[in-house]
Design a protein around this motif. Structure first.
Motif, short mmCIF file in Angstrom:
data_model
loop_
_atom_site.label_atom_id
_atom_site.label_comp_id
_atom_site.label_asym_id
_atom_site.label_seq_id
_atom_site.Cartn_x
_atom_site.Cartn_y
_atom_site.Cartn_z
N GLU A 45 -6.91 -12.59 2.90
CA GLU A 45 -7.83 -12.43 1.41
C GLU A 45 -6.60 -11.67 0.83
OE1 GLU A 45 -11.79 -10.35 -0.18
OE2 GLU A 45 -11.89 -12.09 1.62
N LEU A 46 -6.42 -9.91 1.21
CA LEU A 46 -5.50 -9.36 1.08
C LEU A 46 -4.34 -9.27 0.46
CD1 LEU A 46 -5.01 -5.41 0.15
CD2 LEU A 46 -4.42 -5.88 2.73
N VAL A 47 -3.43 -10.53 0.79
CA VAL A 47 -2.19 -10.84 1.17
C VAL A 47 -2.01 -11.91 -0.52
CG1 VAL A 47 -0.43 -12.11 1.43
CG2 VAL A 47 -1.12 -10.19 3.01
N TYR A 48 -3.32 -12.73 -0.17
CA TYR A 48 -3.31 -13.44 -1.50
C TYR A 48 -3.59 -12.54 -2.96
CZ TYR A 48 -5.50 -17.05 -4.95
OH TYR A 48 -4.57 -18.25 -5.58
N TRP A 49 -4.39 -11.70 -2.76
CA TRP A 49 -4.98 -10.77 -3.50
C TRP A 49 -3.62 -9.88 -4.34
CZ3 TRP A 49 -8.91 -9.06 -6.69
CH2 TRP A 49 -8.53 -8.83 -8.34
N ALA A 50 -2.88 -9.46 -3.08
CA ALA A 50 -2.21 -9.07 -3.58
C ALA A 50 -0.70 -9.27 -4.55
CB ALA A 50 -0.98 -8.23 -2.33
N TYR A 51 -0.45 -10.75 -3.84
CA TYR A 51 0.79 -11.75 -4.51
C TYR A 51 0.35 -11.55 -5.80
CZ TYR A 51 3.88 -15.71 -5.66
OH TYR A 51 4.62 -16.29 -5.75
N GLN A 52 -0.78 -12.67 -6.43
CA GLN A 52 -1.40 -12.62 -7.72
C GLN A 52 -1.75 -11.38 -8.77
OE1 GLN A 52 -2.10 -15.39 -8.65
NE2 GLN A 52 -1.77 -16.31 -6.46
N ASN A 53 -2.23 -10.08 -8.37
CA ASN A 53 -2.62 -9.20 -9.01
C ASN A 53 -1.40 -7.64 -9.06
OD1 ASN A 53 -5.13 -10.24 -10.22
ND2 ASN A 53 -5.55 -10.64 -7.46
N SER A 54 -0.45 -7.57 -8.13
CA SER A 54 0.28 -6.23 -8.01
C SER A 54 1.93 -7.01 -8.19
CB SER A 54 0.28 -6.14 -6.35
OG SER A 54 0.77 -5.27 -6.66
N LEU A 60 7.99 -9.19 -4.74
CA LEU A 60 8.58 -8.71 -3.27
C LEU A 60 8.53 -10.06 -2.64
CD1 LEU A 60 9.75 -6.72 -0.66
CD2 LEU A 60 6.63 -7.01 -0.44
N PHE A 61 7.65 -10.22 -2.23
CA PHE A 61 7.42 -11.50 -1.82
C PHE A 61 8.49 -13.06 -2.27
CE2 PHE A 61 2.13 -10.85 -0.32
CZ PHE A 61 2.97 -10.19 0.03
N ASP A 62 8.13 -13.17 -3.13
CA ASP A 62 9.43 -13.93 -4.13
C ASP A 62 10.72 -13.98 -3.72
OD1 ASP A 62 7.22 -16.03 -5.61
OD2 ASP A 62 7.95 -14.72 -7.45
N LYS A 63 10.91 -12.61 -3.21
CA LYS A 63 12.56 -12.48 -3.19
C LYS A 63 13.02 -12.43 -1.74
CE LYS A 63 15.24 -7.97 -2.54
NZ LYS A 63 15.78 -6.19 -2.73
N VAL A 64 11.79 -12.47 -0.84
CA VAL A 64 11.89 -12.86 0.90
C VAL A 64 11.60 -14.01 1.29
CG1 VAL A 64 11.96 -10.11 1.31
CG2 VAL A 64 10.11 -11.46 1.83
N GLY A 65 11.11 -14.77 0.18
CA GLY A 65 10.57 -16.43 0.53
C GLY A 65 9.10 -16.10 0.70
#
Length: 428
Positions: A45-54, A60-65
């Motif tokens: 839940e936290l990781v999904y929220w961070a990707y959508q809102n931070s 960062l997530f896009d950079k490391v795939g």
């Protein structure tokens, strides 16, 4: 009256707190398997929220795939790069994910290890942090509104002094503002009706020493003495227990991570697994706060060396991971004439002395110049103990370091907090 004031304050500040407290009471006796299933659910839940809102985490997530759907088990957390205090400061605005919240709570670190970190907590994050503290209190039959003594700030200017006095009165708390004997006598008198003490462990120990040395009359029925924000030396415990009737227990955490662990009456520091995931890599702790949605804290390098225990079955029945020891700060280098060393060395030097049959020693090490150390110890050492200390110093530093040992010494307070190693050398 104090219970009513407390509950009114909760309604105003954070009405989510009672729900958080109820949940942590329910999960207190969960099995490790139940705790880990819950951790994974909240991590996803936290990781999904961070990707959508931070913006920071999306970049960062896009950079490391990595995509949030890639987190299928707790081990997958390791695929996300760690975050440091420097990144939290530099990328502060980009890390924040505050758009989805009606109200946030302003937070700030003490800045004792550098620049203060300013961030905003969502209400659930704040509620979980406070509920973790209150669950620990409950283990000792303590409620937040119970009468308590507070060892924290003292010798403040007159305006702050009276402002704190008013606030303390509202929350059924009293504190000591100086080490004058008449002030200590007043504090002792108030302790007769107190349920618990909390604050800097070094201050608690200092007052206990003064009471013992001056043979001041004291009568207490304390249920808990809690040390926060600094190291609790083993050498403190016998004096504190003799004077106040209980040893100092530990609460471990930080403003940005929340409460990581709390010591139970059996002496184990149980991790708040419902709120945080802790990893230890090469001795260093990394913390993920599962409710830090407004300012995601994912794999945060807190800066401590710790040791965990997942095997011991505590007598209290809780299956939460145990923080066995907090061994020192990461990143403070000790400079010899030719080599550099981790400050963790001092933990082992003094631990070895106890293992070899010696008594626990309160200590602090200062370094003002490369190749030389100043060892400050509170006690006056016997000849054999002094010899053991010298042998341990030589064992770890050989001829690369000169040193002096100051006995019966007072400790240097860095930013108000007591640290076991303080370096005055600017890192090149």
């Amino acid at each position: 009256m104090y219970q009513w004031i407390y509950k009114q304050g909760v309604k105003r500040r954070n009405p989510l707190l009672p729900t958080a407290e109820h949940f942590l009471q329910q999960s207190d006796q969960w099995s490790r398997a139940q705790l880990e299933v819950y951790q994974l659910e909240k991590l996803q839940e936290l990781v999904y929220w961070a990707y959508q809102n931070s913006p920071y985490y999306q970049r960062l997530f896009d950079k490391v795939g990595i995509h949030p759907t890639d987190i299928k088990c707790l081990e997958d957390l390791k695929e996300i790069p760690p975050i440091t205090k420097e990144i939290l400061l530099e990328e502060n605005e980009m890390i924040h994910a505050t758009s989805g919240f009606d109200r946030l709570i302003f937070s700030e670190t003490s800045g004792s290890t550098g620049t203060p970190l300013i961030f905003h907590r969502n209400l659930e994050w704040d509620a979980r942090h406070r509920a973790a503290i209150h669950r620990g209190y409950d283990w000792y039959d303590i409620k937040p509104w119970h009468r308590n003594g507070y060892f924290w700030g003292y010798n403040l200017d007159i305006k702050k002094h009276w402002k704190l006095k008013l606030m303390d009165r509202l929350v059924n708390r009293f504190r000591i503002f100086s080490y004058e004997t008449n002030e200590i006598n007043t504090f002792i008198k108030k302790l007769e009706r107190a349920d618990y003490l909390e604050g800097y462990s070094s201050m608690i120990y200092h007052i206990a020493q003064k009471i013992e040395r001056e043979k001041l009359p004291i009568q207490t029925n304390l249920k808990m003495i809690k040390g926060t924000s600094e190291k609790i030396f083993d050498s403190y415990q016998s004096t504190v227990e003799k004077i106040f009737g209980r040893k100092i227990i530990s609460e471990y955490g930080s403003a940005e991570t929340g409460i990581i662990a709390f010591e139970c009456p059996e002496g184990s520091m149980h991790m708040t697994m419902e709120n945080v995931i802790v990893e230890v890599i090469d001795g260093e702790i990394f913390v993920t706060n599962l409710f830090s949605k407004s300012f995601p804290i994912i794999r945060y390098a807190l800066g401590d060396y710790v040791e965990l225990d997942t095997e011991t079955k505590c007598g209290c029945g809780r299956e939460h991971t145990i923080v066995k020891s907090i061994m020192g700060r990461v990143g403070k280098e000790v400079y010899g004439k030719k080599e550099t060393y981790p400050s963790l060395i001092f933990y082992y030097i003094f631990k070895n002395m106890v293992v070899d049959g010696g008594e626990a020693i309160g200590y602090q090490v200062l370094q003002h110049e490369k190749g030389h150390l100043e060892f400050r110890v509170e006690a006056y050492l016997s000849e054999s103990m002094r010899g053991r200390l010298k042998a341990e110093i030589v064992k770890y530093f050989s001829m690369d370091m000169t040193y002096e040992i100051r006995e019966g010494a007072t400790f240097y307070r860095d930013g108000g907090k007591l640290k076991d190693f303080v370096s005055f050398i600017e890192k090149a």
